[in-house]
Design a protein around this motif. Structure first.
Motif, PDB file in Angstrom:
ATOM      1  N   ALA A  84       1.230  -1.095  -0.123  1.00 29.48           N
ATOM      2  CA  ALA A  84      -0.272  -0.078   0.094  1.00 29.48           C
ATOM      3  C   ALA A  84       1.394   1.241  -0.078  1.00 29.48           C
ATOM      4  N   THR A 100      -7.015   6.616   1.334  1.00 25.21           N
ATOM      5  CA  THR A 100      -7.528   7.282   0.423  1.00 25.21           C
ATOM      6  C   THR A 100      -7.296   6.404  -0.852  1.00 25.21           C
ATOM      7  N   ALA A 101      -6.282   6.045  -0.873  1.00 25.06           N
ATOM      8  CA  ALA A 101      -5.585   5.542  -1.697  1.00 25.06           C
ATOM      9  C   ALA A 101      -6.835   4.528  -3.007  1.00 25.06           C
ATOM     10  N   ARG A 102      -5.961   4.390  -4.003  1.00 25.29           N
ATOM     11  CA  ARG A 102      -7.064   3.739  -5.333  1.00 25.29           C
ATOM     12  C   ARG A 102      -5.847   3.308  -6.401  1.00 25.29           C
ATOM     13  N   PRO A 103      -5.887   2.053  -6.601  1.00 24.86           N
ATOM     14  CA  PRO A 103      -4.722   1.462  -7.048  1.00 24.86           C
ATOM     15  C   PRO A 103      -5.036   1.625  -8.881  1.00 24.86           C
ATOM     16  N   LEU A 104      -3.752   1.777  -9.089  1.00 22.01           N
ATOM     17  CA  LEU A 104      -4.449   2.603 -10.742  1.00 22.01           C
ATOM     18  C   LEU A 104      -2.937   1.946 -11.252  1.00 22.01           C
ATOM     19  N   THR A 140      -6.225   3.822 -15.239  1.00 15.89           N
ATOM     20  CA  THR A 140      -7.190   3.609 -14.374  1.00 15.89           C
ATOM     21  C   THR A 140      -8.143   2.713 -14.217  1.00 15.89           C
ATOM     22  N   PRO A 171      -6.064  -2.258 -14.257  1.00 17.56           N
ATOM     23  CA  PRO A 171      -5.626  -2.986 -13.177  1.00 17.56           C
ATOM     24  C   PRO A 171      -4.081  -2.876 -13.874  1.00 17.56           C
ATOM     25  N   HIS A 177      -0.383   3.764  -7.001  1.00 15.35           N
ATOM     26  CA  HIS A 177      -1.445   3.869  -6.118  1.00 15.35           C
ATOM     27  C   HIS A 177      -2.093   5.567  -6.735  1.00 15.35           C
ATOM     28  N   PHE A 218      -4.395   9.313  -5.399  1.00 19.98           N
ATOM     29  CA  PHE A 218      -5.263  10.182  -4.098  1.00 19.98           C
ATOM     30  C   PHE A 218      -6.716  10.623  -4.736  1.00 19.98           C
ATOM     31  N   PRO A 219      -7.499  10.705  -4.207  1.00 17.08           N
ATOM     32  CA  PRO A 219      -8.753  11.505  -4.491  1.00 17.08           C
ATOM     33  C   PRO A 219      -8.099  12.777  -4.740  1.00 17.08           C
TER      34      PRO A 219
END
Length: 137
Positions: A6, A41-45, A99, A101, A128, A130-131
């Protein structure tokens, strides 16, 4: 950072350092909690790194590159590419934050006209985001 880690997993290594000292020159105070809250808040990119390949100057290269550009802009319009950055270099030709995987991004980029023609190579890595992050205007 390991491949599947993460974001900011390595923060523990500097957790005891005073972050105010690090950020003082920027006029921002960032606490350990700020970092942890952001990391949550991280999202995988995925990030696609495009480099010039051996067939960069092949016959018909301009037409193939135009199709590559059309495809990349279409992927951007469709939301598959969040950030598109052509690079003016003799070795690197572009970076795309995607955006999807890494496995899907790899398959998408394998079908790119320039990659298929050997004009470009592509490496895809998970990352990752962040919004709210954006490129300033």
């Amino acid at each position: 950072m390991s491949r599947n880690a993460a974001p900011f997993d390595h923060v523990g290594a500097v957790a005891h350092q005073d972050h105010r000292e690090i950020w003082a020159g920027m006029g921002v105070t960032v606490t350990d909690k700020d970092i942890q809250d952001l990391a949550a808040t991280a999202r995988p990119l995925s990030i696609a790194l495009l480099a010039w390949g051996p067939n960069r100057a092949m016959d018909g290269a301009d037409a193939v590159e135009l199709e590559h550009q059309r495809r990349m802009v279409t992927l951007r319009a469709d939301g598959v590419i969040a950030v598109l950055c052509p690079v003016g270099s003799d070795t690197t030709c572009g970076v795309a934050v995607m955006t999807v995987p890494a496995e899907e991004a790899t398959a998408i980029m394998a079908e790119d006209p320039c990659v298929r023609a050997g004009m470009m190579t592509c490496q895809v890595h998970p990352c990752h985001g962040f919004p709210g992050d954006s490129i300033p205007r």
